[in-house]
Design a protein around this motif. Structure first.
Motif, PDB file in Angstrom:
ATOM      1  N   CYS A  89      95.589  26.551  82.711  1.00  0.00           N
ATOM      2  CA  CYS A  89      96.290  27.684  82.097  1.00  0.00           C
ATOM      3  C   CYS A  89      95.306  28.721  81.586  1.00  0.00           C
ATOM      4  CB  CYS A  89      97.223  27.220  80.968  1.00  0.00           C
ATOM      5  SG  CYS A  89      96.400  26.747  79.437  1.00  0.00           S
ATOM      6  N   GLN A  90      95.794  29.939  81.539  1.00  0.00           N
ATOM      7  CA  GLN A  90      95.049  31.048  80.960  1.00  0.00           C
ATOM      8  C   GLN A  90      95.329  31.078  79.462  1.00  0.00           C
ATOM      9  OE1 GLN A  90      92.835  33.508  81.923  1.00  0.00           O
ATOM     10  NE2 GLN A  90      92.910  34.313  79.823  1.00  0.00           N
ATOM     11  N   LEU A  91      94.265  31.123  78.656  1.00  0.00           N
ATOM     12  CA  LEU A  91      94.409  31.282  77.204  1.00  0.00           C
ATOM     13  C   LEU A  91      94.687  32.759  76.879  1.00  0.00           C
ATOM     14  CD1 LEU A  91      91.438  28.932  76.412  1.00  0.00           C
ATOM     15  CD2 LEU A  91      93.773  28.518  75.623  1.00  0.00           C
ATOM     16  N   GLN A  92      94.478  33.139  75.633  1.00  0.00           N
ATOM     17  CA  GLN A  92      94.695  34.535  75.255  1.00  0.00           C
ATOM     18  C   GLN A  92      93.830  35.450  76.105  1.00  0.00           C
ATOM     19  OE1 GLN A  92      93.064  32.315  73.453  1.00  0.00           O
ATOM     20  NE2 GLN A  92      91.154  33.161  72.735  1.00  0.00           N
ATOM     21  N   GLN A  93      94.286  36.689  76.259  1.00  0.00           N
ATOM     22  CA  GLN A  93      93.539  37.648  77.066  1.00  0.00           C
ATOM     23  C   GLN A  93      93.602  38.989  76.328  1.00  0.00           C
ATOM     24  OE1 GLN A  93      95.657  37.412  80.790  1.00  0.00           O
ATOM     25  NE2 GLN A  93      97.557  38.148  79.898  1.00  0.00           N
ATOM     26  N   SER A  94      93.550  40.096  77.062  1.00  0.00           N
ATOM     27  CA  SER A  94      93.682  41.398  76.390  1.00  0.00           C
ATOM     28  C   SER A  94      95.152  41.777  76.312  1.00  0.00           C
ATOM     29  CB  SER A  94      92.897  42.465  77.162  1.00  0.00           C
ATOM     30  OG  SER A  94      91.518  42.272  76.988  1.00  0.00           O
ATOM     31  N   PHE A  95      95.440  42.807  75.506  1.00  0.00           N
ATOM     32  CA  PHE A  95      96.811  43.299  75.472  1.00  0.00           C
ATOM     33  C   PHE A  95      97.185  43.841  76.849  1.00  0.00           C
ATOM     34  CE2 PHE A  95      95.983  43.771  70.790  1.00  0.00           C
ATOM     35  CZ  PHE A  95      96.977  42.891  70.390  1.00  0.00           C
ATOM     36  N   GLY A  96      98.430  43.641  77.226  1.00  0.00           N
ATOM     37  CA  GLY A  96      98.902  44.092  78.533  1.00  0.00           C
ATOM     38  C   GLY A  96      99.596  45.434  78.461  1.00  0.00           C
ATOM     39  N   PRO A  97     100.242  45.828  79.562  1.00  0.00           N
ATOM     40  CA  PRO A  97     100.857  47.155  79.623  1.00  0.00           C
ATOM     41  C   PRO A  97     101.939  47.365  78.565  1.00  0.00           C
ATOM     42  CG  PRO A  97     101.151  45.942  81.714  1.00  0.00           C
ATOM     43  CD  PRO A  97     100.324  45.077  80.814  1.00  0.00           C
ATOM     44  N   ASP A  98     102.612  46.280  78.122  1.00  0.00           N
ATOM     45  CA  ASP A  98     103.678  46.491  77.142  1.00  0.00           C
ATOM     46  C   ASP A  98     103.145  46.764  75.738  1.00  0.00           C
ATOM     47  OD1 ASP A  98     102.776  43.931  76.828  1.00  0.00           O
ATOM     48  OD2 ASP A  98     104.741  42.968  76.980  1.00  0.00           O
ATOM     49  N   ALA A  99     101.828  46.719  75.545  1.00  0.00           N
ATOM     50  CA  ALA A  99     101.248  47.119  74.253  1.00  0.00           C
ATOM     51  C   ALA A  99     100.846  48.591  74.259  1.00  0.00           C
ATOM     52  CB  ALA A  99     100.032  46.248  73.923  1.00  0.00           C
ATOM     53  N   ALA A 100     101.086  49.280  75.389  1.00  0.00           N
ATOM     54  CA  ALA A 100     100.721  50.704  75.479  1.00  0.00           C
ATOM     55  C   ALA A 100     101.444  51.480  74.389  1.00  0.00           C
ATOM     56  CB  ALA A 100     101.087  51.247  76.853  1.00  0.00           C
ATOM     57  N   GLY A 101     100.714  52.365  73.731  1.00  0.00           N
ATOM     58  CA  GLY A 101     101.316  53.164  72.673  1.00  0.00           C
ATOM     59  C   GLY A 101     101.344  52.455  71.332  1.00  0.00           C
ATOM     60  N   ILE A 102     100.991  51.165  71.303  1.00  0.00           N
ATOM     61  CA  ILE A 102     100.946  50.426  70.034  1.00  0.00           C
ATOM     62  C   ILE A 102      99.489  50.086  69.720  1.00  0.00           C
ATOM     63  CG2 ILE A 102     101.777  48.422  68.752  1.00  0.00           C
ATOM     64  CD1 ILE A 102     104.013  48.192  70.899  1.00  0.00           C
ATOM     65  N   ALA A 103      98.889  49.260  70.584  1.00  0.00           N
ATOM     66  CA  ALA A 103      97.496  48.866  70.380  1.00  0.00           C
ATOM     67  C   ALA A 103      96.597  49.820  71.154  1.00  0.00           C
ATOM     68  CB  ALA A 103      97.286  47.442  70.877  1.00  0.00           C
ATOM     69  N   PRO A 104      95.664  50.464  70.449  1.00  0.00           N
ATOM     70  CA  PRO A 104      94.683  51.257  71.205  1.00  0.00           C
ATOM     71  C   PRO A 104      93.997  50.319  72.187  1.00  0.00           C
ATOM     72  CG  PRO A 104      94.437  51.564  68.839  1.00  0.00           C
ATOM     73  CD  PRO A 104      95.385  50.428  69.026  1.00  0.00           C
ATOM     74  N   HIS A 105      93.959  50.679  73.417  1.00  0.00           N
ATOM     75  CA  HIS A 105      93.501  49.758  74.445  1.00  0.00           C
ATOM     76  C   HIS A 105      92.376  50.395  75.233  1.00  0.00           C
ATOM     77  CE1 HIS A 105      93.638  46.724  77.560  1.00  0.00           C
ATOM     78  NE2 HIS A 105      94.440  46.035  76.791  1.00  0.00           N
TER      79      HIS A 105
END
Ligand code: F3S
Length: 427
Positions: A89-105
């Protein structure tokens, strides 16, 4: 190091060049650690999808196969990556597209790179759990099972609470374990290295995630990379308590396994945690020590204006989501304060169905998945002061982002988000 016939065949290329490169890495790794042999693993938690500029370059040069060879196998070879041999399994990663506009990415192309990586590695058999708490979303190894996991908070939970056996692995060793089902048998895979080294006797009240986090922070600071055994009148902890205890102990120190006699599986009694050897003299954890830990975790806060509240480190349980919703119901966040609650994506689906996400977001807070501020090295723009109920985030985020931290209960943190002011105190 003693290799089985199967190990030797993999090393000699019987299962293709990628598996040979994976076995070569494991042999080099095992020899460096004086491991006598490899052991079977059928459960790997690693990182294949986390984006980076280096991965973008490798994908542009040679595709996803090349990126895996270099980053997950430490190899320069040009070969195709086969399907994962064992559940991975993949553990935590970076914020994905649904964090756009919330988390500066970071740049849009890295968000796309992560989405493309999910597609590629998902088809290869990497389950995209995208959380630091795989044990909350169906990946629960059994007692005595050898596994290969990364992520310090997950490793300490797997070893201590579940009784599985893993060292704190890395990107390359988990990449190689995924393709071979093998890992060097050293460290926490061996019973002798799992026994207690220090005894902490609790002489004060320890109830709830705040207290368990503080006790873990005390234990980690005391034992560093060794193995604390905690006794005293502890009551019955739950998943949330032990998640916070382990994450904190792995932050102030490098604890990978702890024992709670009568609670965790490898220590039915205090004596058994030390394998019948003399129990070391106890180090007390009383009201003074509890107060000192609280003050240490709050030593970086000077301004009481709070810009940002971070909940869900390690990623939140459904109980934490429910409690956050109840505390926020019918209220609105202060106009200058943001609140992010990190949850595993699979639990967010349940939170949505229960209506908790809607309550939290109606207050102006956000329920987010896949990552966290420490992992993605980000916070709402302009954040100078944040508050959290996680000793781990209070430990790391000031150093990562150069911001001030307040540490307190979930209720203290929600109050700070609603009023914009920190008023927490130790009760
Ligand atoms: Fe998880 Fe991030 Fe905390 S990865 S353990 S939420 S620092």
């Amino acid at each position: 190091m003693n290799l089985t016939d199967s190990d030797k065949a993999m090393l000699d290329g019987a299962e293709g060049p990628a598996v040979a490169a994976a076995m070569d890495l494991l042999v080099r790794y095992g020899r460096a650690l004086d491991a006598e042999h490899l052991c079977d693993v059928r459960n790997v938690a690693g990182t294949m999808t986390q984006p980076s500029p280096a991965k973008a370059r490798l994908v542009a040069e040679g595709g996803w196969d090349k990126a895996y060879a270099v980053l997950n196998l430490d190899s320069d070879g040009d070969f195709a990556i086969p399907d994962m041999r064992v559940p991975t399994c993949q553990l935590q990663q970076s914020f994905g597209p649904d964090a756009a506009g919330i988390a500066p990415h970071p740049a849009h192309d890295l968000v796309q790179l992560q989405s493309d990586a999910e597609s590629f590695y998902g088809r290869k058999g990497v389950n995209i759990l995208a959380t630091c708490t795989p044990y909350q979303v169906g990946n629960i190894p059994v007692r005595g099972e050898h596994v290969a996991w990364m992520e310090s908070s997950a490793v300490v939970y797997a070893n201590s609470v579940l009784g599985a056996r893993t060292n704190c692995e890395g990107t390359a060793s988990t990449g190689a374990a995924s393709l071979t089902g093998r890992i060097p048998c050293w460290g926490n895979h061996r019973r002798a290295n799992r026994l207690g080294t220090h005894h902490i006797k609790v002489r004060t009240r320890v109830t709830g995630a705040l207290d368990w986090g503080m006790l873990g922070y005390f234990a980690g600071d005391l034992v560093q990379e060794e193995r604390p055994v905690i006794s005293g009148d502890l009551g019955q902890p739950d998943l949330l308590d032990l998640k916070h205890f382990g994450a904190a102990a792995a932050s102030s120190g490098g604890v990978e396994i702890f024992h709670l006699p009568g609670i965790t599986p490898e220590a039915p009694t205090l004596e058994s945690a030390f394998a019948g050897d003399t129990v070391p003299e106890a180090v007390p954890y009383g009201a003074d020590e509890r107060r000192a830990v609280y003050e240490d975790l709050n030593s970086q806060g000077t301004r009481t204006d709070v810009d940002f509240v971070l909940l869900g480190c390690p990623h939140a349980s459904l109980d934490q989501v429910r409690d956050t919703a109840r505390l926020l119901e019918g209220r609105r966040l202060n106009s200058g304060t943001q609140l992010w609650l990190m949850v595993p994506r699979a639990l967010r689906t349940t939170a949505d169905r229960n209506g908790w996400t809607a309550v939290i977001e109606a207050a102006g807070a956000r329920v987010m998945t896949d990552s966290c501020p420490a992992m993605s090295r980000t916070a709402p723009p302009g954040t100078k002061v944040f508050a959290t109920d996680s000793a781990k985030q209070a430990h790391y985020l000031p150093a990562i982002l150069g911001i001030e931290a307040w540490f307190g209960t979930l209720a203290d943190c929600v109050e700070a988000a609603v009023t914009g002011r920190w008023k927490g105190e130790l009760r």
